[in-house]
Design an enzyme around this catalytic site. Structure first.
Site, mmCIF file in Angstrom:
data_model
loop_
_atom_site.group_PDB
_atom_site.id
_atom_site.type_symbol
_atom_site.label_atom_id
_atom_site.label_comp_id
_atom_site.label_asym_id
_atom_site.label_seq_id
_atom_site.Cartn_x
_atom_site.Cartn_y
_atom_site.Cartn_z
ATOM 1 N N ARG A 95 -37.017 30.549 33.727
ATOM 2 C CA ARG A 95 -37.947 31.015 32.969
ATOM 3 C C ARG A 95 -39.043 31.952 34.244
ATOM 4 O O ARG A 95 -39.441 32.690 33.521
ATOM 5 C CB ARG A 95 -38.320 30.270 31.975
ATOM 6 C CG ARG A 95 -39.563 31.154 31.848
ATOM 7 C CD ARG A 95 -40.797 29.593 30.857
ATOM 8 N NE ARG A 95 -41.600 29.920 30.148
ATOM 9 C CZ ARG A 95 -42.659 29.742 29.527
ATOM 10 N NH1 ARG A 95 -42.225 28.034 28.870
ATOM 11 N NH2 ARG A 95 -43.677 30.440 28.762
ATOM 12 N N ASN A 149 -34.530 29.477 21.753
ATOM 13 C CA ASN A 149 -34.946 30.259 22.250
ATOM 14 C C ASN A 149 -34.307 31.224 23.634
ATOM 15 O O ASN A 149 -33.384 30.259 23.676
ATOM 16 C CB ASN A 149 -36.179 30.445 22.841
ATOM 17 C CG ASN A 149 -37.573 30.277 21.856
ATOM 18 O OD1 ASN A 149 -37.355 31.292 21.272
ATOM 19 N ND2 ASN A 149 -38.688 29.637 22.804
ATOM 20 N N CYS A 171 -38.083 28.915 14.216
ATOM 21 C CA CYS A 171 -38.717 29.092 15.075
ATOM 22 C C CYS A 171 -40.793 28.876 14.965
ATOM 23 O O CYS A 171 -40.505 28.740 13.661
ATOM 24 C CB CYS A 171 -39.437 30.621 15.707
ATOM 25 S SG CYS A 171 -40.410 31.082 16.194
ATOM 26 N N ASP A 172 -41.405 28.075 15.153
ATOM 27 C CA ASP A 172 -42.234 27.594 14.763
ATOM 28 C C ASP A 172 -43.905 28.395 15.525
ATOM 29 O O ASP A 172 -44.724 28.210 14.703
ATOM 30 C CB ASP A 172 -42.542 25.676 15.829
ATOM 31 C CG ASP A 172 -43.181 26.380 17.100
ATOM 32 O OD1 ASP A 172 -42.324 27.645 17.384
ATOM 33 O OD2 ASP A 172 -43.726 25.554 17.982
ATOM 34 N N HIS A 202 -40.500 36.818 16.145
ATOM 35 C CA HIS A 202 -41.401 36.980 17.316
ATOM 36 C C HIS A 202 -42.223 38.412 16.468
ATOM 37 O O HIS A 202 -41.564 39.089 17.600
ATOM 38 C CB HIS A 202 -40.976 37.055 18.635
ATOM 39 C CG HIS A 202 -40.655 35.431 19.227
ATOM 40 N ND1 HIS A 202 -40.529 34.999 20.716
ATOM 41 C CD2 HIS A 202 -41.373 34.435 18.485
ATOM 42 C CE1 HIS A 202 -41.079 33.257 20.429
ATOM 43 N NE2 HIS A 202 -40.870 33.417 19.308
ATOM 44 N N TYR A 266 -45.890 37.678 18.682
ATOM 45 C CA TYR A 266 -46.101 38.901 19.766
ATOM 46 C C TYR A 266 -45.578 39.870 19.679
ATOM 47 O O TYR A 266 -45.248 40.917 20.731
ATOM 48 C CB TYR A 266 -44.788 37.906 19.574
ATOM 49 C CG TYR A 266 -44.340 36.497 20.418
ATOM 50 C CD1 TYR A 266 -43.673 36.347 21.744
ATOM 51 C CD2 TYR A 266 -45.071 35.695 19.622
ATOM 52 C CE1 TYR A 266 -43.155 35.250 22.278
ATOM 53 C CE2 TYR A 266 -44.693 34.171 20.366
ATOM 54 C CZ TYR A 266 -44.287 33.815 21.383
ATOM 55 O OH TYR A 266 -43.784 32.510 22.594
#
Length: 443
Positions: A95, A149, A171-172, A202, A266
């Protein structure tokens, strides 16, 4: 009458979110009873730290639940009703590269959007497919709730590679935002809202929000967001990290571009990338922030519980991430037809989009999974943005399936965050080297 009790597997048991999910599950046993809870992770050492603490929590709060943590797929996936998938292929080391490589070249570095999201997507596809295959082999009647993700790319991949699997991609992020909306108008939480929403993961917009009595809440929420974004401050945001504080506040700028709707946070990465870059530190990104805060806190708290031999004074709590998952399990288990968001093939849900686009829209969840609701047509502005981004996601999956360098270069070049194809190629070539242990070999 006693409700049926279920067996649940958390795939990605070493995640920092796992203790919160466990605590939420234990707090909701009356409406979603559990007989067995399992953890599965391919990193047994990391998982064990979490599992040892959770074993104590479960023993103290619900000793009737059988608990085990394993790295063996057959043991993990056998005889389960629900799989909660939250894997991070490459963990935080990868990441960090997803974020820092684009930033070196003047491009937004973020784990689910832009080049970082594309890189993560290529790593996640085989990992999630592997979990689906384990579930279908050992518990073919189970449901998988996937919130690994980047959900948009994973959803497109599972649609094409495992079209008949019982996987629900969720998705939260909208959940967190709707909880904030509820607070803005003086309601308890998102379950007090009746909403219309459409877009990609997003990458979406609310077009209507009402309370349970039908009162239109959009004007009040819009007036607040225009000034403050989704930032609430005070006690509500006392623990909110700096990067998220900027993100919630930036919703005001995104809202200004289309004041007929309310945006997902996002969208700032796509519509205001220069502002994002202005606040970015290529040497200290979101990954570093997570390591210093959430990861350090969760693992130290778990070790403290184990050292003390009790979780009676644990400071960790559940959050919106975990309550949404329990809501969804309950809806499927007991056929409640609760209205929630999911990422599904449009098939007319957004009438003027590609019917195969994996859109994020409200659905009614019941025993047969999600039943889509019609959101009408996307407005011209939204349709243009969605179509472009959906093509990016499809090209990434094309690249994975075909092992195509060109398709992946096209995906990065088409992405709105990347300035041109030359920059896309430089980033791609560097990411190929960084991901050599995870990506398929491209030709």
């Amino acid at each position: 009458m006693t409700k049926q009790a279920f067996s649940v597997l958390i795939a990605g048991g070493g995640s920092t979110y796992t203790p919160g999910i466990v605590l939420t599950l234990l707090n909701q046993l009356e409406r979603f009873p559990i007989k067995t809870l399992k953890f599965y992770d391919n990193d047994g050492e990391r998982q064990q730290v979490i599992a040892d603490a959770c074993a104590i929590i479960i023993k103290e709060r619900a000793p009737q639940i059988e608990f085990l943590a394993t790295t063996d797929p057959e043991t993990a996936f056998s005889d389960v009703d629900f799989v909660m998938a939250q894997i991070r292929v490459g963990k935080y080391a990868m990441r960090s590269l997803d974020e820092k490589i684009p930033l070196k070249h003047g491009v937004v570095g973020q784990e689910t959007t832009g080049p970082g999201g594309i890189a993560y997507g290529l790593r996640s596809i085989p990992g999630v497919i592997e979990l689906v295959d384990y579930m279908e082999r050992y518990s073919p009647n189970a449901w998988m709730l996937n919130y690994s993700n980047p959900a948009a790319i994973v959803a497109e991949a599972t649609r094409r590679l495992r079209p008949n699997s019982k996987i629900i991609n969720i998705c939260d992020m909208p959940i967190d935002i709707m909880d904030r909306m509820a607070k803005i108008v003086g309601l308890k939480d998102r379950n007090d809202l009746v909403f219309r929403y459409y877009g990609l993961n997003h990458f979406g917009w609310w077009t209507d929000i009402r309370d349970q009595q039908g009162r239109d809440l959009m004007p009040e929420i819009k007036a607040y967001v225009a000034k403050n974004g989704y930032w609430l401050g005070g006690d509500y945001d006392a623990q909110t990290e700096a990067s998220w504080a900027r993100t919630f506040k930036a919703a005001a700028d995104v809202y200004a571009l289309d004041p007929t709707t309310l945006p997902n946070t996002y969208l700032k990465y796509y519509l205001y990338p220069q502002a994002v870059l202005a606040h970015a530190d290529p040497t200290y990104t979101r990954t570093d922030e997570v390591r210093a805060h959430r990861e350090a806190y969760v693992f130290s708290e778990c070790r403290r519980v184990v050292q003390n031999g009790t979780a009676k004074d644990i400071t960790y709590t559940g959050d919106e991430h975990s309550t949404y998952i329990v809501d969804l399990c309950t809806a499927i288990a007991f056929d409640t037809k609760q209205r929630m968001l999911a990422i599904i093939p449009s098939a007319g849900a957004v009438a003027n989009l590609d019917p195969t686009a994996m859109v994020e829209v409200p659905v009614l969840f019941g025993a047969n999974g999600p039943e889509r609701l019609a959101m009408g047509n996307a407005a011209t502005f939204q349709k243009g943005l969605i179509t472009e981004q959906n093509c990016v996601e499809k090209l990434v999956v094309d690249a994975y399936i075909e092992r195509s360098y060109t398709k992946l270069w096209e995906a990065m070049s088409l992405c709105k965050i990347v300035p041109d194809a030359a920059v896309a190629k430089v980033i791609l070539d560097e990411m190929i080297v960084a991901n050599r242990d995870y990506w398929p070999e491209l030709a």
